[in-house]
Scaffold this active site. Structure first.
Site, PDB file in Angstrom:
ATOM      1  N   LYS A 218     -25.442   5.619  16.624  1.00  4.60           N
ATOM      2  CA  LYS A 218     -24.879   6.034  15.719  1.00  4.60           C
ATOM      3  C   LYS A 218     -23.306   6.049  16.366  1.00  4.60           C
ATOM      4  O   LYS A 218     -23.242   7.389  17.108  1.00  4.60           O
ATOM      5  CB  LYS A 218     -25.052   7.641  14.729  1.00  4.60           C
ATOM      6  CG  LYS A 218     -23.212   7.746  13.999  1.00  4.60           C
ATOM      7  CD  LYS A 218     -23.040   8.861  12.597  1.00  4.60           C
ATOM      8  CE  LYS A 218     -21.953   9.207  11.883  1.00  4.60           C
ATOM      9  NZ  LYS A 218     -21.380   9.726  11.091  1.00  4.60           N
TER      10      LYS A 218
ATOM     11  N   ILE B 213     -24.302   5.746   8.801  1.00  3.66           N
ATOM     12  CA  ILE B 213     -23.262   6.727   8.941  1.00  3.66           C
ATOM     13  C   ILE B 213     -22.440   7.007   8.140  1.00  3.66           C
ATOM     14  O   ILE B 213     -21.826   7.376   9.569  1.00  3.66           O
ATOM     15  CB  ILE B 213     -24.565   7.616   9.743  1.00  3.66           C
ATOM     16  CG1 ILE B 213     -25.583   6.449   9.644  1.00  3.66           C
ATOM     17  CG2 ILE B 213     -24.703   8.707   8.760  1.00  3.66           C
ATOM     18  CD1 ILE B 213     -26.378   7.259  10.924  1.00  3.66           C
TER      19      ILE B 213
END
Length: 310
Positions: A172, A215
């Site tokens: 991420k 995300i």
């Protein structure tokens, strides 16, 4: 070989508390279900928005268990649960990864330790993440977020070196570096190493560059809008996706000016009928009555109207 999470929309879910700072279980469940019903691919428990550092080990396990149980009990067995397992020692991080597996997570997301930045050479960063990945019973993702790791920003060479580990399957990128994202997506297939934008203002740009999705904190407020944008892109409607992306860019900026985690909780509780603005100190709660005095809130209200219309 461990499997990467599938492409899609993921949300680092906020965690709701009662006034005494105990878990507000009905509110947590209501939030999980609204996100799942909104079309998210997975829920990240104890990302930066989940106040992981403010929870005991038992609370961290319970939050994961509650999320998985709520999804399974309501027909959302296909929605993944990823657990943030960042800690300041290798030993504790390993334990949190085992706890996450036991509580029902399919993957873990690991921050680089940040208490002693001068000690965190590239060699030490590589050793830490590899030792955690060796010990983790479920696949590991690397979480790069300089804001919460004392400015440490892993470059694409470092992340690529970690991606060679058989149990490290994704990252991420909350650093917002599109060049880094593109370098990684052109080096590894998403099925082997999934690269996610860590912020909603880069969702479509990331998809164009081969990312596996996002995300992002804003998904807590607008899961259907994010799912709609992702659908538009998957269908080849890039122009329409970019038009919606423009709105998300303004909303991402606005929510960051309203109070971070406290702002997300206040916006959700005010507009969706569950939860409260309570955060654990030293975070600061955002007063719902003061939202309209914030010049950025009008952008959020416009997007919430769109969310409710979808």
């Amino acid at each position: 070989m461990a499997s990467a999470p599938p492409p899609g929309i993921y949300v680092p879910a906020v965690l709701f508390f009662k006034e005494n700072e105990d878990f507000d279980i009905p509110a947590i469940q209501a939030h999980i279900l609204r996100l799942a019903q909104g079309g998210v691919t997975g829920i990240l428990v104890q990302g930066s928005n989940g106040e992981a550092q403010h929870l005991s080990h038992d609370e961290r396990k319970e939050a994961i268990r509650l999320t998985r149980k709520t999804l399974d009990g309501n027909g959302f067995q296909n929605v993944l649960v990823i657990a943030g397992t960042g800690a300041q020692s290798t030993r504790e991080t390993k334990k949190l990864c085992i706890d996450a597996r036991d509580a029902g997570a399919s993957h873990v997301l690991v921050l680089t330790p940040s208490t002693w930045p001068p000690q965190m050479s590239i060699e030490n960063i590589l050793r830490f993440h590899r030792e955690v990945a060796d010990a983790s019973p479920i696949p590991v993702m690397i979480y790069n977020f300089p804001v919460v790791t004392a400015g440490q920003d892993l470059d694409s060479d470092t992340i690529a070196a970690l991606a060679e580990h058989p149990n490290i399957v994704g990252t991420k990128l909350s650093c917002g570096n599109m060049g880094k994202l593109h370098r990684l997506t052109t080096r590894f297939p998403a099925s082997r190493f999934a690269v996610y934008a860590g912020r909603s203002d880069l969702l479509t740009q990331g998809l164009i560059s081969g990312s596996a999705g996002v995300i992002g904190a804003l998904v807590n407020v607008l899961p259907k809008v994010h799912a709609e944008l992702y659908k538009l892109f998957q269908e080849g409607n890039v122009k329409e996706a970019m038009e919606l992306q423009g709105k998300l860019c303004h909303a991402h900026w606005a929510i960051g000016r309203i109070g971070g985690i406290g702002g997300v909780k206040t916006i959700v509780s005010k507009n969706f009928g569950y939860g409260s603005p309570v955060v654990r100190g030293p975070l600061k709660a955002v007063d719902p009555e003061g939202l309209r005095a914030n010049k950025h809130y009008a952008v959020i209200e416009e997007m919430i109207a769109m969310e409710k219309a979808l």
